[in-house]
Scaffold this active site. Structure first.
Site, PDB file in Angstrom:
ATOM      1  N   HIS B  58      21.147  17.627 -24.683  1.00  0.00           N
ATOM      2  CA  HIS B  58      22.180  18.337 -25.441  1.00  0.00           C
ATOM      3  C   HIS B  58      23.545  17.656 -25.403  1.00  0.00           C
ATOM      4  CE1 HIS B  58      19.321  21.597 -25.763  1.00  0.00           C
ATOM      5  NE2 HIS B  58      19.267  21.749 -24.457  1.00  0.00           N
ATOM      6  N   HIS B 220      16.541  24.676 -28.875  1.00  0.00           N
ATOM      7  CA  HIS B 220      15.279  24.084 -28.414  1.00  0.00           C
ATOM      8  C   HIS B 220      14.189  24.347 -29.438  1.00  0.00           C
ATOM      9  CE1 HIS B 220      17.510  25.549 -24.835  1.00  0.00           C
ATOM     10  NE2 HIS B 220      17.352  24.306 -24.473  1.00  0.00           N
TER      11      HIS B 220
END
Lengths: 199, 333
Positions: B58, B220
């Site tokens: 991320h 996700h």
């Protein structure tokens, strides 16, 4: 009989052997309802404890803390974290003590059950390891032979819940398909308690 | 899958090695296995520590925001998976200088369980911890179940504001309270056009047809609120603003910071096209935009898509948002 560092070390050997013996059984039981790594989680955790057991301190609380850390180091899986949570609950209560008195066992297990319930956000009656612990708490509340009572309690918990559906955790997704199947976490606790008590 | 890789198993370790090699003035590795990132120059003694943690994949969240006026430590897991409780405990111990530690992270099951566990572990070292969870993604649960929402890019605002408060010398209760206020002030939503691929899995986390898009997707690949035909930039931005403003109305005179964030693959050009609509909508409501952030702040590997975050400010939050900070990915001077 009080539990000391020596009896703890002997129990660790028996539990480690039981986890190696039940490795495939636990993976398969978990695979039927989850991701199939429960045997791996338990064997890894117990191997880590065995490796450092000679260095465990006489302070039984601190010894249990180090056992808990072996689980947090070797596994990020939820059962490993729950095992560590239960061990740490007892570790906190016993910090500074050299023995575990049998009379304190129901309270220690109840403390572990409550902490694990808070961490896993599961409810009693959901067909999980919490139910096994709850049975042990009640079975050991009275009487002298706590080991025998605990060993009988884990069997009875499995028998009583086998034909109920799982209502929490990943097994819940399988709903009625979980009827007739033993909960993997309850099976693991059965192996642990039987090995720990030498029954 | 097309990725620039060696052994997929080494993805996170090699990424961290490169990150710290490129920016030794900001970051250093710590702990067993080197999965904890610390400030190269620790904060002054007696400062409240701020730690975060979560899965890799991320950047700049989470690791990138370790720095002065931001975070003190970050425990980083494998791609999209939680770090262990032990790594989190290492991060907390390293961040503590006697004034306690705030755990500030996103609302995900594994992270919550392990950070709670880490808090129990460090209690044995007499370290006091507090917790603030980001739950800013409006697509992940309705307002009446807001505490169940997942945490996304709003984390960046919370890191910045809590970091500034800690740097000012506030105590643990003070830093925790303002971090909670920042978390409560943030609302986010995402839209995805293509999936991402976890290196070790080697295949996309979900499938989406070329002509389709998904609204409300998590970072996700968690499902969004609808999937349908790809819309125009103005339609996409319009719907995202509708959903954000429905959840947190903005009135005349309000001061709001906004983030238009690439989920990885969407280029800055497209972010600026979207920003026009964001600005127009907020001004239409009579609000003033403070410190707009347009770029890559919280990503999901190479996912194509965008997220918007609104952070409604009061005087305190605005002052802390404008305070100096410095890391490799974002500086305020």
């Amino acid at each position: 009989m009080n539990i000391t560092r020596d009896t703890l070390l002997a129990a660790i050997d028996r539990i480690t052997a039981a986890m190696e013996r039940d490795f495939e059984m636990l993976n398969a039981a978990d695979g039927a309802l989850g991701d199939g790594d429960l045997g791996v989680t338990m064997a890894r955790g117990m191997r880590a404890i065995t490796q450092m057991k000679e260095e465990l301190p006489e302070d039984i609380g601190m010894a249990l803390l180090q056992c808990a850390q072996a689980f947090t180091k070797t596994s990020g899986s939820s059962y490993g974290t729950l095992m560590a949570t239960g061990l740490m609950s007892a570790a906190k209560t016993l910090r500074g003590a050299q023995v575990i008195e049998p009379a304190s066992i129901p309270e220690l297990i109840a403390g572990a059950r409550d902490k694990m319930q808070a961490r896993g956000k599961a409810e009693l009656g959901g067909k999980t390891v919490l139910d096994s612990l709850d049975y042990i708490v009640r079975a050991t509340a009275d009487g002298d032979d706590k080991a025998r009572a605990a060993a009988q309690a884990v069997d009875k918990a499995l028998d009583d819940f086998r034909d109920k559906p799982a209502t929490v955790g990943r097994a819940r997704i399988f709903g009625d398909k979980s009827i007739g199947l033993d909960d993997p976490g309850m099976l693991a606790m059965q192996s642990i308690i039987k090995a720990a008590t030498g029954s | 899958m097309k990725k620039i890789l060696n052994n997929p198993e080494d993805y996170v370790d090699e990424m961290l090695a490169g990150l710290t090699a490129a920016h030794p003035e900001y970051y250093k590795l710590h702990g067993e296995g080197g999965k904890v990132v610390l400030r190269a120059e620790p904060g002054q003694n007696g400062k409240v520590g701020i730690v975060t943690g979560g899965g890799s994949g991320h950047l700049p969240v989470f690791t990138g925001y370790v720095g002065k006026g931001l975070l003190d430590a970050c425990a980083i897991g494998d791609v999209f998976s939680s770090p262990s409780a032990e790594q989190m405990a290492d991060a907390i111990r390293a961040a503590d200088s006697g004034a306690g530690v705030l755990r500030l992270y996103g609302n995900y099951g594994g992270d919550v369980m392990n950070f709670d566990m880490a808090g129990d572990l460090v209690e044995f070292d007499d370290i006091t911890c507090s917790t603030v969870l980001l739950a800013d993604d409006v697509a992940s649960a309705p307002p009446q179940e807001a505490e169940k929402r997942r945490g996304v890019a709003g984390m960046v605002y919370a890191f910045k504001i809590a970091g500034a408060a800690a740097e000012e010398g506030r105590d643990l209760d003070g830093v925790t309270a303002v971090a909670q206020k920042a978390a409560d002030a943030c609302r986010s939503i995402g839209a995805a056009l293509s999936p991402c691929t976890v290196p070790q899995a080697g295949k996309p986390t979900f499938e989406i047809a070329d002509e389709d898009m998904e609204m409300g997707m998590g970072i996700h690949g968690e499902p969004g609120v609808w999937r349908g035909k790809l819309q125009t930039a103005d339609q996409i931005a319009g719907e995202m603003m509708d959903r954000l403003l429905a959840d947190m109305p903005v009135a005349a005179g309000d001061r709001v910071s906004v983030m238009v964030n690439s989920l990885g693959a969407t280029p800055p050009e497209e972010l600026y096209i979207l920003y026009r609509v964001v600005k127009a909508r907020l001004e239409e409501a009579g609000a003033t935009i403070v410190k707009p952030l347009v770029g890559r702040y919280a990503t999901s590997m190479e996912m194509t898509g965008v997220s918007f975050t609104l952070c409604k400010l009061d005087d305190e939050l605005e002052t802390l948002l404008n305070a100096p900070c410095d890391c490799a990915f974002w500086s305020v001077r």
